[in-house]
Design an enzyme around this catalytic site. Structure first.
Site, PDB file in Angstrom:
ATOM      1  N   GLU A   1       0.543  15.284   2.947  1.00  0.00           N
ATOM      2  CA  GLU A   1      -0.753  15.643   3.532  1.00  0.00           C
ATOM      3  C   GLU A   1      -1.626  16.400   2.530  1.00  0.00           C
ATOM      4  O   GLU A   1      -1.147  17.241   1.768  1.00  0.00           O
ATOM      5  CB  GLU A   1      -0.519  16.508   4.770  1.00  0.00           C
ATOM      6  N   GLY A   2      -2.915  16.082   2.534  1.00  0.00           N
ATOM      7  CA  GLY A   2      -3.866  16.832   1.722  1.00  0.00           C
ATOM      8  C   GLY A   2      -3.610  16.745   0.231  1.00  0.00           C
ATOM      9  O   GLY A   2      -3.703  17.737  -0.480  1.00  0.00           O
ATOM     10  N   ARG A   3      -3.292  15.521  -0.257  1.00  0.00           N
ATOM     11  CA  ARG A   3      -2.917  15.331  -1.672  1.00  0.00           C
ATOM     12  C   ARG A   3      -1.769  16.239  -2.057  1.00  0.00           C
ATOM     13  O   ARG A   3      -1.685  16.732  -3.181  1.00  0.00           O
ATOM     14  CB  ARG A   3      -4.112  15.551  -2.600  1.00  0.00           C
TER      15      ARG A   3
ATOM     16  N   ARG B   1       0.861  -1.186   0.000  1.00  0.00           N
ATOM     17  CA  ARG B   1       0.000   0.000   0.000  1.00  0.00           C
ATOM     18  C   ARG B   1       0.893   1.231   0.000  1.00  0.00           C
ATOM     19  O   ARG B   1       1.846   1.317   0.774  1.00  0.00           O
ATOM     20  CB  ARG B   1      -0.888   0.000   1.252  1.00  0.00           C
TER      21      ARG B   1
ATOM     22  N   ASP C   1      -4.523  17.042  -7.609  1.00  0.00           N
ATOM     23  CA  ASP C   1      -3.733  16.079  -6.835  1.00  0.00           C
ATOM     24  C   ASP C   1      -2.266  16.400  -7.076  1.00  0.00           C
ATOM     25  O   ASP C   1      -1.739  16.182  -8.167  1.00  0.00           O
ATOM     26  CB  ASP C   1      -4.052  14.645  -7.273  1.00  0.00           C
TER      27      ASP C   1
ATOM     28  N   CYS D   1     -13.214  11.599   4.994  1.00  0.00           N
ATOM     29  CA  CYS D   1     -12.481  10.870   3.973  1.00  0.00           C
ATOM     30  C   CYS D   1     -12.478   9.384   4.341  1.00  0.00           C
ATOM     31  O   CYS D   1     -13.061   8.989   5.344  1.00  0.00           O
ATOM     32  CB  CYS D   1     -11.049  11.402   3.849  1.00  0.00           C
TER      33      CYS D   1
ATOM     34  N   ARG E   1       0.395  15.192  -5.432  1.00  0.00           N
ATOM     35  CA  ARG E   1       1.325  14.215  -4.870  1.00  0.00           C
ATOM     36  C   ARG E   1       2.350  13.747  -5.902  1.00  0.00           C
ATOM     37  O   ARG E   1       2.084  13.717  -7.099  1.00  0.00           O
ATOM     38  CB  ARG E   1       0.553  13.019  -4.307  1.00  0.00           C
TER      39      ARG E   1
ATOM     40  N   GLU F   1       0.056  10.613   3.903  1.00  0.00           N
ATOM     41  CA  GLU F   1      -0.316  11.082   5.240  1.00  0.00           C
ATOM     42  C   GLU F   1      -1.650  11.827   5.228  1.00  0.00           C
ATOM     43  O   GLU F   1      -1.914  12.653   4.359  1.00  0.00           O
ATOM     44  CB  GLU F   1       0.775  12.016   5.750  1.00  0.00           C
TER      45      GLU F   1
ATOM     46  N   THR G   1     -14.025  18.537  -3.667  1.00  0.00           N
ATOM     47  CA  THR G   1     -12.626  18.492  -3.245  1.00  0.00           C
ATOM     48  C   THR G   1     -11.672  18.931  -4.346  1.00  0.00           C
ATOM     49  O   THR G   1     -10.664  19.596  -4.080  1.00  0.00           O
ATOM     50  CB  THR G   1     -12.255  17.065  -2.804  1.00  0.00           C
TER      51      THR G   1
ATOM     52  N   THR H   1      -5.102  -0.388  -3.761  1.00  0.00           N
ATOM     53  CA  THR H   1      -5.445   0.974  -4.148  1.00  0.00           C
ATOM     54  C   THR H   1      -6.721   0.991  -4.970  1.00  0.00           C
ATOM     55  O   THR H   1      -7.084  -0.005  -5.601  1.00  0.00           O
ATOM     56  CB  THR H   1      -4.306   1.630  -4.963  1.00  0.00           C
TER      57      THR H   1
END
Length: 215
Positions: free
Chosen positions: A100-102, A57, A134, A73, A136, A61, A122, A157
């Site tokens: 954190e937060g995407r 996985r 996003d 979420c 990330r 965060e 979102t 996922t």
């Protein structure tokens, strides 16, 4: 002899320790990212370097979900669900990335929550704050997995972007393991938005949601 300099490592492996949990005793491994100084983690169980595909996985965060039990979420439930599955299999790895937060950080995530409370979804909230939907980056996954000799994963996922990212990095995703957990009255719209706008494989039709203006 190549004239090209060797790329600088993205992070350093630092140390490890035993981490007993309600489901199994994992080994917790710590890494430090050069560019940001952020600490990233791998929770490992069993012989993950034997060449066989590893149940894995990649978890970003989420302080509000992972620690504060937020129902806005599905992050905390996904974290727990992934660890339970690894424990049941007796072998696996969870990569815990400090994104954190995407990728927009905790404070900006809270600002996005305020916008969502005013009626936007979102994705639109992130865009209104000047961020990508996003933000990330999964490049750190490669050296973290290479540390343990992992080249093949059975990835837990719902997010096709994670599969694509690992594949581009040269990690073979031999199987996608769905992780559908904790749909509730507070996160229905959030989960539907992930499916409709970010392509997450949630298994729930959302065609009528957009018509209702709830995305």
């Amino acid at each position: 002899m190549s004239n090209h300099p060797t790329p600088a490592p993205l992070l350093d492996y630092v140390t490890s320790c035993a981490l007993p949990t309600p489901w199994a005793q994992f080994t917790l491994h710590a890494f430090v990212e050069h560019a940001t100084g952020k600490e990233h983690l791998v929770m490992a169980l069993g012989d993950i370097g034997n060449g066989e595909p590893v149940l894995a996985r990649v978890h970003s965060e989420c302080l509000t979900g992972d620690v504060l039990f937020s129902q806005r979420c599905d992050c905390g439930a996904q974290l727990e669900g992934a660890l339970k599955r690894i424990a049941a299999e007796g072998r696996g790895a969870l990569l815990y990335l400090r994104q954190e937060g995407r990728g927009i950080g905790l404070i900006n995530k809270m600002r996005a929550y305020r916008l969502q409370e005013a009626g936007v979804d979102t994705v639109e909230a992130n865009l209104q704050l000047g961020f990508h939907a996003d933000a990330r980056n999964y490049e750190l996954c490669l050296p973290m997995l290479e540390q343990f000799g992992i080249r093949q994963v059975k990835l837990m996922t719902n997010n096709p972007r994670k599969i694509d990212a690992l594949t581009r990095l040269g990690i073979e995703v031999t199987e996608r393991v769905p992780l559908l957990v904790n749909r509730n009255a507070f996160n229905n719209s959030y989960l539907d938005t992930k499916q409709a706008k970010l392509g997450h494989m949630m298994g729930t039709p959302v065609a009528a949601v957009a018509e209702d203006g709830q995305l």
